[in-house]
Design a protein around this motif. Structure first.
Motif, PDB file in Angstrom:
ATOM      1  N   THR A  21       0.834  -1.204   0.000  1.00  0.00           N
ATOM      2  CA  THR A  21       0.000   0.000   0.000  1.00  0.00           C
ATOM      3  C   THR A  21       0.865   1.250   0.000  1.00  0.00           C
ATOM      4  OG1 THR A  21      -1.770  -1.146   1.193  1.00  0.00           O
ATOM      5  CG2 THR A  21      -1.797   1.259   1.233  1.00  0.00           C
ATOM      6  N   ALA A  48      -7.801   7.763  -4.106  1.00  0.00           N
ATOM      7  CA  ALA A  48      -8.721   7.219  -5.107  1.00  0.00           C
ATOM      8  C   ALA A  48      -7.964   6.528  -6.243  1.00  0.00           C
ATOM      9  CB  ALA A  48      -9.602   8.333  -5.665  1.00  0.00           C
ATOM     10  N   ASP A  49      -6.787   7.023  -6.562  1.00  0.00           N
ATOM     11  CA  ASP A  49      -6.004   6.432  -7.647  1.00  0.00           C
ATOM     12  C   ASP A  49      -5.667   4.971  -7.382  1.00  0.00           C
ATOM     13  OD1 ASP A  49      -6.036   8.759  -9.097  1.00  0.00           O
ATOM     14  OD2 ASP A  49      -4.030   9.413  -8.487  1.00  0.00           O
ATOM     15  N   GLN A  51      -7.559   3.141  -5.179  1.00  0.00           N
ATOM     16  CA  GLN A  51      -8.772   2.583  -4.576  1.00  0.00           C
ATOM     17  C   GLN A  51      -8.597   2.338  -3.075  1.00  0.00           C
ATOM     18  OE1 GLN A  51      -9.539  -0.876  -7.069  1.00  0.00           O
ATOM     19  NE2 GLN A  51     -10.726   0.356  -8.512  1.00  0.00           N
ATOM     20  N   ALA A  52      -8.023   3.347  -2.421  1.00  0.00           N
ATOM     21  CA  ALA A  52      -7.830   3.304  -0.975  1.00  0.00           C
ATOM     22  C   ALA A  52      -8.578   4.467  -0.342  1.00  0.00           C
ATOM     23  CB  ALA A  52      -6.347   3.364  -0.628  1.00  0.00           C
ATOM     24  N   THR A  53      -8.544   4.534   0.957  1.00  0.00           N
ATOM     25  CA  THR A  53      -9.178   5.634   1.675  1.00  0.00           C
ATOM     26  C   THR A  53      -8.123   6.654   2.082  1.00  0.00           C
ATOM     27  OG1 THR A  53      -8.881   4.605   3.848  1.00  0.00           O
ATOM     28  CG2 THR A  53     -10.879   4.036   2.605  1.00  0.00           C
TER      29      THR A  53
END
Length: 213
Positions: A21, A48-49, A51-53
């Protein structure tokens, strides 16, 4: 399988996921900072790139400045490592210094490195911190190359700290100029800086001994 071993494997998978991550965040942040600059980059977009918070970012980095600093250091470490590898492949200290210089200038021509390190770095970190970071990462390497040149007699003995400071200043000027230049102008500018720095440093080489001429 013992409970301890199961927990160890779970922890290992979590660590691998955490490292993956972090690497993905750095890659996404590098793209965003290079394309949009520090001020216009939002942490939400970076998250968002991949797909995380946004919380995933804060798990690894205290704020946007800390994330930028990590991107900056990763780019600089890569440039320094490749410069050092080029120097290590040379047959003598003079060739080593200019192989390293050529690699450094090539990095400065790279749009991502140039944008993040030279254009956005002073803005995101502030000039004093940016300069301190540059010195911490590169100053010692430059000093070692110059010391090797003096120790082997390829440069006349000079005050090492002063000489390093002057060369560091020349490289800073070259980096900023190449980063700001149009893409079409960079190859010619790089060649000019390589030649001029060679002439300026070459002026410190010992004069030939007439007795052996």
């Amino acid at each position: 399988m013992s409970y301890a071993l199961r927990m160890s494997r779970v922890a290992s998978r979590r660590e691998q996921y955490s490292q993956a991550t972090r690497a993905a965040l750095l890659a996404a942040a590098t793209r965003r900072f290079a394309e949009q600059g520090f001020a216009k980059t939002a942490l939400e977009d970076i998250a968002a790139d991949i797909q995380a918070t946004r919380g995933a970012i804060y798990h690894h980095f205290a704020n946007k400045t800390a994330l930028f600093e990590a991107v900056f250091e990763e780019l600089e470490h890569t440039a320094l490592q490749e410069s050092a590898e080029a120097a290590a492949s040379a047959s003598d200290p003079w060739e080593a210094a200019f192989r390293a210089l050529d690699v450094f200038l090539e990095h400065c021509c790279d749009p991502v490195y140039g944008k993040v390190v030279w254009q956005e770095g002073p803005i995101a970190l502030g000039w004093p911190q940016w300069l301190a970071a540059e010195e911490a990462l590169a100053y010692g390497f430059i000093q070692q190359l110059l010391s090797d040149l003096m120790d082997t007699g390829q440069l006349e003995r000079q005050p090492l700290e002063t000489t390093t400071r002057l060369v560091f200043g020349m490289l800073t000027a070259a980096g900023m100029t190449l980063a700001d230049a149009a893409e079409s102008a960079k190859p010619q500018l790089k060649a000019e800086y390589l030649a001029m720095i060679g002439k300026l440093v070459g002026a410190l080489r010992p004069a030939p001994n007439p007795a052996f001429g």
